[in-house]
Write a protein that holds these residues in place. Structure first.
Motif, PDB file in Angstrom:
ATOM      1  N   ASN A 193      34.462 104.941  25.380  1.00  0.00           N
ATOM      2  CA  ASN A 193      34.345 105.299  24.274  1.00  0.00           C
ATOM      3  C   ASN A 193      35.414 104.851  23.030  1.00  0.00           C
ATOM      4  O   ASN A 193      35.143 105.443  21.607  1.00  0.00           O
ATOM      5  CB  ASN A 193      33.741 106.735  24.444  1.00  0.00           C
ATOM      6  N   MET A 204      25.706 101.379  25.621  1.00  0.00           N
ATOM      7  CA  MET A 204      25.925 102.904  26.574  1.00  0.00           C
ATOM      8  C   MET A 204      25.144 103.321  25.123  1.00  0.00           C
ATOM      9  O   MET A 204      26.799 104.598  25.448  1.00  0.00           O
ATOM     10  CB  MET A 204      26.945 102.874  27.980  1.00  0.00           C
ATOM     11  N   SER A 205      24.481 103.889  24.584  1.00  0.00           N
ATOM     12  CA  SER A 205      25.165 104.529  23.827  1.00  0.00           C
ATOM     13  C   SER A 205      23.756 105.055  22.998  1.00  0.00           C
ATOM     14  O   SER A 205      22.618 104.741  22.782  1.00  0.00           O
ATOM     15  CB  SER A 205      25.569 104.737  22.254  1.00  0.00           C
ATOM     16  N   GLY A 206      23.790 106.448  22.982  1.00  0.00           N
ATOM     17  CA  GLY A 206      22.832 106.724  21.643  1.00  0.00           C
ATOM     18  C   GLY A 206      21.693 107.069  22.777  1.00  0.00           C
ATOM     19  O   GLY A 206      21.527 107.478  24.449  1.00  0.00           O
ATOM     20  N   ILE A 207      19.995 106.519  22.295  1.00  0.00           N
ATOM     21  CA  ILE A 207      19.230 106.461  23.651  1.00  0.00           C
ATOM     22  C   ILE A 207      19.987 105.832  25.019  1.00  0.00           C
ATOM     23  O   ILE A 207      19.105 106.458  26.257  1.00  0.00           O
ATOM     24  CB  ILE A 207      17.403 106.316  23.262  1.00  0.00           C
ATOM     25  N   ARG A 245      21.571 106.057  26.921  1.00  0.00           N
ATOM     26  CA  ARG A 245      22.187 107.344  28.051  1.00  0.00           C
ATOM     27  C   ARG A 245      20.920 107.990  29.018  1.00  0.00           C
ATOM     28  O   ARG A 245      21.074 108.268  29.365  1.00  0.00           O
ATOM     29  CB  ARG A 245      23.159 107.598  27.009  1.00  0.00           C
ATOM     30  N   VAL A 246      20.078 108.066  28.166  1.00  0.00           N
ATOM     31  CA  VAL A 246      18.463 109.114  27.945  1.00  0.00           C
ATOM     32  C   VAL A 246      18.563 107.877  29.838  1.00  0.00           C
ATOM     33  O   VAL A 246      17.528 108.464  30.762  1.00  0.00           O
ATOM     34  CB  VAL A 246      17.920 108.828  27.020  1.00  0.00           C
ATOM     35  N   VAL A 278      20.080 105.755  31.206  1.00  0.00           N
ATOM     36  CA  VAL A 278      21.092 105.856  32.554  1.00  0.00           C
ATOM     37  C   VAL A 278      20.150 107.087  33.623  1.00  0.00           C
ATOM     38  O   VAL A 278      20.152 107.127  34.451  1.00  0.00           O
ATOM     39  CB  VAL A 278      22.351 105.442  31.898  1.00  0.00           C
ATOM     40  N   THR A 279      20.414 107.997  32.432  1.00  0.00           N
ATOM     41  CA  THR A 279      19.739 109.198  32.732  1.00  0.00           C
ATOM     42  C   THR A 279      18.245 109.228  33.817  1.00  0.00           C
ATOM     43  O   THR A 279      18.769 109.665  35.020  1.00  0.00           O
ATOM     44  CB  THR A 279      19.303 110.792  32.143  1.00  0.00           C
ATOM     45  N   VAL A 280      17.837 109.179  33.757  1.00  0.00           N
ATOM     46  CA  VAL A 280      16.274 108.432  33.503  1.00  0.00           C
ATOM     47  C   VAL A 280      16.899 107.940  35.500  1.00  0.00           C
ATOM     48  O   VAL A 280      15.820 108.043  36.232  1.00  0.00           O
ATOM     49  CB  VAL A 280      14.716 107.695  33.409  1.00  0.00           C
ATOM     50  N   ILE A 304      25.568 100.866  32.825  1.00  0.00           N
ATOM     51  CA  ILE A 304      26.839 101.799  32.212  1.00  0.00           C
ATOM     52  C   ILE A 304      28.216 101.001  32.054  1.00  0.00           C
ATOM     53  O   ILE A 304      28.661 100.878  31.316  1.00  0.00           O
ATOM     54  CB  ILE A 304      27.293 102.327  33.371  1.00  0.00           C
TER      55      ILE A 304
END
Lengths: 148, 122
Positions: free
Chosen positions: A6, A17-20, A22-23, A25-27, A72
Protein backbone atom coordinates in the motif's frame (compact mmCIF):
# COMPACT_ATOMS: atom_id res chain seq x y z
CA UNK A 1 1.38 -10.30 4.04
CA UNK A 2 3.13 -7.07 4.67
CA UNK A 3 2.01 -3.53 4.41
CA UNK A 4 4.52 -2.63 1.73
CA UNK A 5 2.09 -2.90 -1.14
CA UNK A 6 0.00 0.00 0.00
CA UNK A 7 3.03 2.22 -0.06
CA UNK A 8 2.54 2.19 -3.84
CA UNK A 9 -1.02 3.39 -4.27
CA UNK A 10 -0.52 3.97 -7.98
CA UNK A 11 0.49 0.39 -8.63
CA UNK A 12 -1.79 -2.24 -10.01
CA UNK A 13 -2.20 -3.82 -6.61
CA UNK A 14 -3.17 -0.52 -5.14
CA UNK A 15 -5.99 -0.24 -7.63
CA UNK A 16 -7.11 -3.82 -7.82
CA UNK A 17 -6.87 -4.53 -4.14
CA UNK A 18 -8.51 -1.46 -2.78
CA UNK A 19 -11.92 -0.48 -1.57
CA UNK A 20 -14.71 -2.90 -2.33
CA UNK A 21 -12.15 -5.31 -3.82
CA UNK A 22 -11.09 -6.07 -0.26
CA UNK A 23 -14.64 -7.16 0.52
CA UNK A 24 -14.57 -9.48 -2.50
CA UNK A 25 -11.31 -11.02 -1.30
CA UNK A 26 -12.76 -11.42 2.19
CA UNK A 27 -15.68 -13.43 0.84
CA UNK A 28 -13.27 -15.47 -1.30
CA UNK A 29 -11.12 -16.10 1.76
CA UNK A 30 -14.09 -17.25 3.83
CA UNK A 31 -15.22 -19.58 1.04
CA UNK A 32 -11.67 -20.93 0.69
CA UNK A 33 -11.56 -21.55 4.44
CA UNK A 34 -14.94 -23.29 4.37
CA UNK A 35 -13.98 -25.44 1.38
CA UNK A 36 -10.61 -26.43 2.84
CA UNK A 37 -12.16 -27.29 6.21
CA UNK A 38 -14.94 -29.34 4.74
CA UNK A 39 -12.63 -31.12 2.34
CA UNK A 40 -10.20 -31.95 5.13
CA UNK A 41 -12.95 -33.51 7.22
CA UNK A 42 -14.40 -35.47 4.29
CA UNK A 43 -11.04 -36.90 3.27
CA UNK A 44 -9.86 -37.75 6.77
CA UNK A 45 -13.10 -39.38 7.86
CA UNK A 46 -14.88 -40.86 4.86
CA UNK A 47 -12.84 -40.66 1.68
CA UNK A 48 -13.79 -44.22 0.61
CA UNK A 49 -17.51 -43.39 0.63
CA UNK A 50 -17.43 -40.96 -2.30
CA UNK A 51 -13.94 -40.66 -3.80
CA UNK A 52 -15.10 -38.61 -6.80
CA UNK A 53 -17.08 -36.06 -4.82
CA UNK A 54 -14.41 -35.73 -2.13
CA UNK A 55 -11.53 -35.42 -4.62
CA UNK A 56 -13.50 -32.71 -6.33
CA UNK A 57 -14.02 -30.97 -2.98
CA UNK A 58 -10.28 -30.99 -2.40
CA UNK A 59 -9.57 -29.65 -5.88
CA UNK A 60 -12.19 -26.93 -5.49
CA UNK A 61 -10.76 -25.96 -2.11
CA UNK A 62 -7.25 -25.68 -3.56
CA UNK A 63 -8.51 -23.54 -6.43
CA UNK A 64 -10.36 -21.20 -4.05
CA UNK A 65 -7.16 -20.70 -2.08
CA UNK A 66 -5.16 -19.95 -5.25
CA UNK A 67 -7.89 -17.58 -6.49
CA UNK A 68 -7.83 -15.70 -3.18
CA UNK A 69 -4.06 -15.30 -3.33
CA UNK A 70 -4.13 -14.34 -7.02
CA UNK A 71 -6.70 -11.61 -6.35
CA UNK A 72 -4.45 -10.12 -3.67
CA UNK A 73 -1.19 -10.24 -5.63
CA UNK A 74 -0.35 -7.73 -8.32
CA UNK A 75 1.15 -8.12 -11.77
CA UNK A 76 0.04 -9.57 -15.07
CA UNK A 77 1.03 -13.08 -14.07
CA UNK A 78 -1.24 -13.16 -11.05
CA UNK A 79 -3.93 -11.39 -13.03
CA UNK A 80 -3.90 -14.34 -15.44
CA UNK A 81 -3.93 -16.81 -12.58
CA UNK A 82 -6.91 -15.02 -11.07
CA UNK A 83 -8.81 -15.27 -14.36
CA UNK A 84 -7.92 -18.93 -14.81
CA UNK A 85 -8.98 -19.97 -11.31
CA UNK A 86 -12.17 -17.95 -11.36
CA UNK A 87 -13.19 -19.32 -14.78
CA UNK A 88 -12.38 -22.80 -13.46
CA UNK A 89 -14.64 -22.22 -10.46
CA UNK A 90 -17.45 -20.94 -12.60
CA UNK A 91 -17.14 -23.91 -14.95
CA UNK A 92 -17.04 -26.22 -11.94
CA UNK A 93 -20.17 -24.86 -10.35
CA UNK A 94 -22.05 -24.98 -13.66
CA UNK A 95 -20.90 -28.49 -14.65
CA UNK A 96 -21.13 -30.11 -11.22
CA UNK A 97 -24.30 -28.21 -10.42
CA UNK A 98 -25.93 -29.54 -13.58
CA UNK A 99 -24.58 -33.08 -13.10
CA UNK A 100 -25.85 -33.18 -9.53
CA UNK A 101 -29.34 -32.64 -10.88
CA UNK A 102 -29.10 -34.91 -13.93
CA UNK A 103 -27.00 -37.74 -12.43
CA UNK A 104 -27.43 -37.43 -8.66
CA UNK A 105 -25.90 -40.90 -8.20
CA UNK A 106 -22.51 -39.48 -9.27
CA UNK A 107 -22.46 -37.27 -6.21
CA UNK A 108 -23.92 -39.17 -3.27
CA UNK A 109 -22.17 -36.67 -0.99
CA UNK A 110 -22.41 -32.93 -1.31
CA UNK A 111 -19.56 -30.95 -2.78
CA UNK A 112 -19.21 -27.21 -2.57
CA UNK A 113 -20.61 -27.07 -6.12
CA UNK A 114 -23.53 -29.50 -5.81
CA UNK A 115 -26.90 -28.01 -6.68
CA UNK A 116 -25.12 -24.85 -7.85
CA UNK A 117 -23.70 -24.18 -4.41
CA UNK A 118 -27.02 -24.40 -2.58
CA UNK A 119 -25.29 -25.54 0.63
CA UNK A 120 -23.25 -22.35 0.59
CA UNK A 121 -26.12 -19.92 -0.06
CA UNK A 122 -25.27 -19.97 -3.80
CA UNK A 123 -22.14 -17.99 -3.02
CA UNK A 124 -20.05 -20.35 -5.22
CA UNK A 125 -22.32 -19.45 -8.15
CA UNK A 126 -22.40 -15.69 -7.61
CA UNK A 127 -18.83 -15.09 -6.50
CA UNK A 128 -17.05 -16.05 -9.75
CA UNK A 129 -19.33 -13.65 -11.64
CA UNK A 130 -18.44 -10.82 -9.26
CA UNK A 131 -14.78 -11.86 -9.49
CA UNK A 132 -14.77 -11.75 -13.30
CA UNK A 133 -16.54 -8.41 -13.26
CA UNK A 134 -13.96 -7.05 -10.82
CA UNK A 135 -11.02 -8.35 -12.85
CA UNK A 136 -12.42 -6.92 -16.08
CA UNK A 137 -12.64 -3.51 -14.43
CA UNK A 138 -9.11 -3.69 -13.03
CA UNK A 139 -6.73 -4.74 -15.76
CA UNK A 140 -3.07 -4.42 -14.85
CA UNK A 141 -1.37 -1.38 -16.33
CA UNK A 142 0.47 -1.89 -19.61
CA UNK A 143 4.11 -2.75 -19.23
CA UNK A 144 3.76 -3.62 -15.59
CA UNK A 145 6.32 -6.23 -14.61
CA UNK A 146 5.24 -9.63 -13.45
CA UNK A 147 5.30 -9.87 -9.71
CA UNK A 148 7.09 -12.98 -8.61
CA UNK B 1 -22.45 -27.39 23.32
CA UNK B 2 -24.98 -25.41 25.34
CA UNK B 3 -27.99 -24.41 23.31
CA UNK B 4 -28.81 -21.06 24.90
CA UNK B 5 -25.16 -20.04 24.77
CA UNK B 6 -25.07 -20.93 21.07
CA UNK B 7 -28.10 -18.71 20.45
CA UNK B 8 -26.54 -15.81 22.39
CA UNK B 9 -23.41 -16.26 20.32
CA UNK B 10 -25.27 -16.36 17.00
CA UNK B 11 -27.30 -13.31 18.08
CA UNK B 12 -24.21 -11.32 19.02
CA UNK B 13 -22.41 -12.29 15.80
CA UNK B 14 -25.41 -11.35 13.64
CA UNK B 15 -25.84 -8.05 15.50
CA UNK B 16 -22.12 -7.28 15.19
CA UNK B 17 -22.23 -8.18 11.50
CA UNK B 18 -25.23 -6.00 10.73
CA UNK B 19 -23.79 -3.15 12.81
CA UNK B 20 -20.50 -3.26 10.88
CA UNK B 21 -22.28 -3.50 7.53
CA UNK B 22 -24.46 -0.52 8.46
CA UNK B 23 -21.48 1.53 9.67
CA UNK B 24 -19.53 0.57 6.56
CA UNK B 25 -22.28 1.45 4.13
CA UNK B 26 -22.72 4.72 6.03
CA UNK B 27 -19.13 5.49 5.13
CA UNK B 28 -17.48 5.03 8.52
CA UNK B 29 -13.93 3.77 8.83
CA UNK B 30 -13.48 0.98 11.41
CA UNK B 31 -13.94 2.59 14.82
CA UNK B 32 -13.83 1.28 18.39
CA UNK B 33 -17.47 0.26 18.16
CA UNK B 34 -16.97 -1.92 15.07
CA UNK B 35 -13.72 -3.44 16.31
CA UNK B 36 -15.16 -3.87 19.81
CA UNK B 37 -18.14 -5.76 18.40
CA UNK B 38 -15.77 -8.05 16.53
CA UNK B 39 -13.65 -8.51 19.65
CA UNK B 40 -16.79 -9.56 21.54
CA UNK B 41 -17.54 -12.13 18.82
CA UNK B 42 -14.01 -13.50 19.20
CA UNK B 43 -14.30 -13.58 22.99
CA UNK B 44 -17.50 -15.61 22.80
CA UNK B 45 -15.79 -18.03 20.40
CA UNK B 46 -13.01 -18.54 22.93
CA UNK B 47 -15.68 -19.19 25.58
CA UNK B 48 -17.30 -21.68 23.20
CA UNK B 49 -13.96 -23.44 22.82
CA UNK B 50 -13.72 -23.83 26.60
CA UNK B 51 -17.34 -25.03 26.78
CA UNK B 52 -16.72 -27.55 23.98
CA UNK B 53 -13.67 -28.94 25.75
CA UNK B 54 -15.40 -29.08 29.14
CA UNK B 55 -18.88 -30.24 28.11
CA UNK B 56 -18.10 -33.93 27.44
CA UNK B 57 -16.92 -34.27 31.05
CA UNK B 58 -20.45 -33.47 32.22
CA UNK B 59 -22.10 -35.88 29.81
CA UNK B 60 -22.77 -33.37 27.04
CA UNK B 61 -21.20 -35.17 24.10
CA UNK B 62 -21.12 -34.23 20.46
CA UNK B 63 -23.33 -36.58 18.48
CA UNK B 64 -21.66 -35.74 15.19
CA UNK B 65 -18.11 -35.59 13.95
CA UNK B 66 -15.83 -34.07 16.57
CA UNK B 67 -13.22 -33.38 13.90
CA UNK B 68 -15.74 -31.46 11.80
CA UNK B 69 -16.89 -29.52 14.87
CA UNK B 70 -13.38 -28.40 15.74
CA UNK B 71 -12.57 -27.60 12.11
CA UNK B 72 -15.44 -25.11 12.17
CA UNK B 73 -14.50 -23.80 15.59
CA UNK B 74 -10.85 -23.23 14.73
CA UNK B 75 -11.85 -21.69 11.39
CA UNK B 76 -14.29 -19.36 13.15
CA UNK B 77 -11.65 -18.40 15.73
CA UNK B 78 -9.28 -17.38 12.93
CA UNK B 79 -11.83 -15.21 11.12
CA UNK B 80 -12.18 -12.10 13.32
CA UNK B 81 -8.41 -11.52 13.79
CA UNK B 82 -7.78 -12.16 10.07
CA UNK B 83 -10.61 -9.80 9.09
CA UNK B 84 -9.40 -7.10 11.48
CA UNK B 85 -5.86 -7.39 10.09
CA UNK B 86 -7.12 -7.30 6.52
CA UNK B 87 -9.43 -4.38 7.29
CA UNK B 88 -6.79 -2.25 8.99
CA UNK B 89 -4.24 -2.50 6.16
CA UNK B 90 -6.41 0.01 4.38
CA UNK B 91 -8.82 1.93 6.55
CA UNK B 92 -11.90 3.01 4.67
CA UNK B 93 -15.60 2.26 4.62
CA UNK B 94 -15.00 -1.11 2.97
CA UNK B 95 -12.76 -2.16 5.85
CA UNK B 96 -15.82 -1.87 8.08
CA UNK B 97 -17.86 -3.95 5.62
CA UNK B 98 -15.12 -6.60 5.74
CA UNK B 99 -15.53 -6.81 9.53
CA UNK B 100 -19.28 -7.26 9.06
CA UNK B 101 -18.85 -10.06 6.53
CA UNK B 102 -16.53 -11.88 8.93
CA UNK B 103 -18.97 -11.57 11.85
CA UNK B 104 -21.86 -12.91 9.73
CA UNK B 105 -19.71 -15.81 8.56
CA UNK B 106 -18.96 -16.62 12.21
CA UNK B 107 -22.71 -16.64 12.94
CA UNK B 108 -23.31 -19.21 10.20
CA UNK B 109 -20.38 -21.32 11.36
CA UNK B 110 -21.54 -21.34 14.99
CA UNK B 111 -25.01 -22.47 13.95
CA UNK B 112 -23.44 -25.19 11.80
CA UNK B 113 -21.35 -26.27 14.79
CA UNK B 114 -24.53 -26.62 16.82
CA UNK B 115 -26.04 -28.82 14.10
CA UNK B 116 -22.96 -31.03 14.10
CA UNK B 117 -23.10 -31.30 17.90
CA UNK B 118 -26.79 -32.13 18.19
CA UNK B 119 -28.45 -33.14 14.93
CA UNK B 120 -27.48 -36.12 12.88
CA UNK B 121 -28.04 -35.94 9.18
CA UNK B 122 -27.99 -38.87 6.79
Amino acid sequence: MTDVRNARPDSDRGRRMSGIGRVLVTVYGVLALAAVGRSLVQIVERFHEAPLAFSLSALAAAVYVVATVALIRSGRGWYGVAWATIVFEFTGVIVVGTLSFVFPELFPEATVWSWFGFGYLFIPLVLPLLGMWWLALHRPARGEADAA
Amino acid sequence: MIEWFMWVQVGVAVAAGLLCLALGFAGRVPNDLALGALALVELLLLAQLIVAIAAPASGNHATGSVLEFYTYLVGALLLPPAAAFWALIERNRWSTVVLGVAALAVAVMVYRMFQIWTVQQA
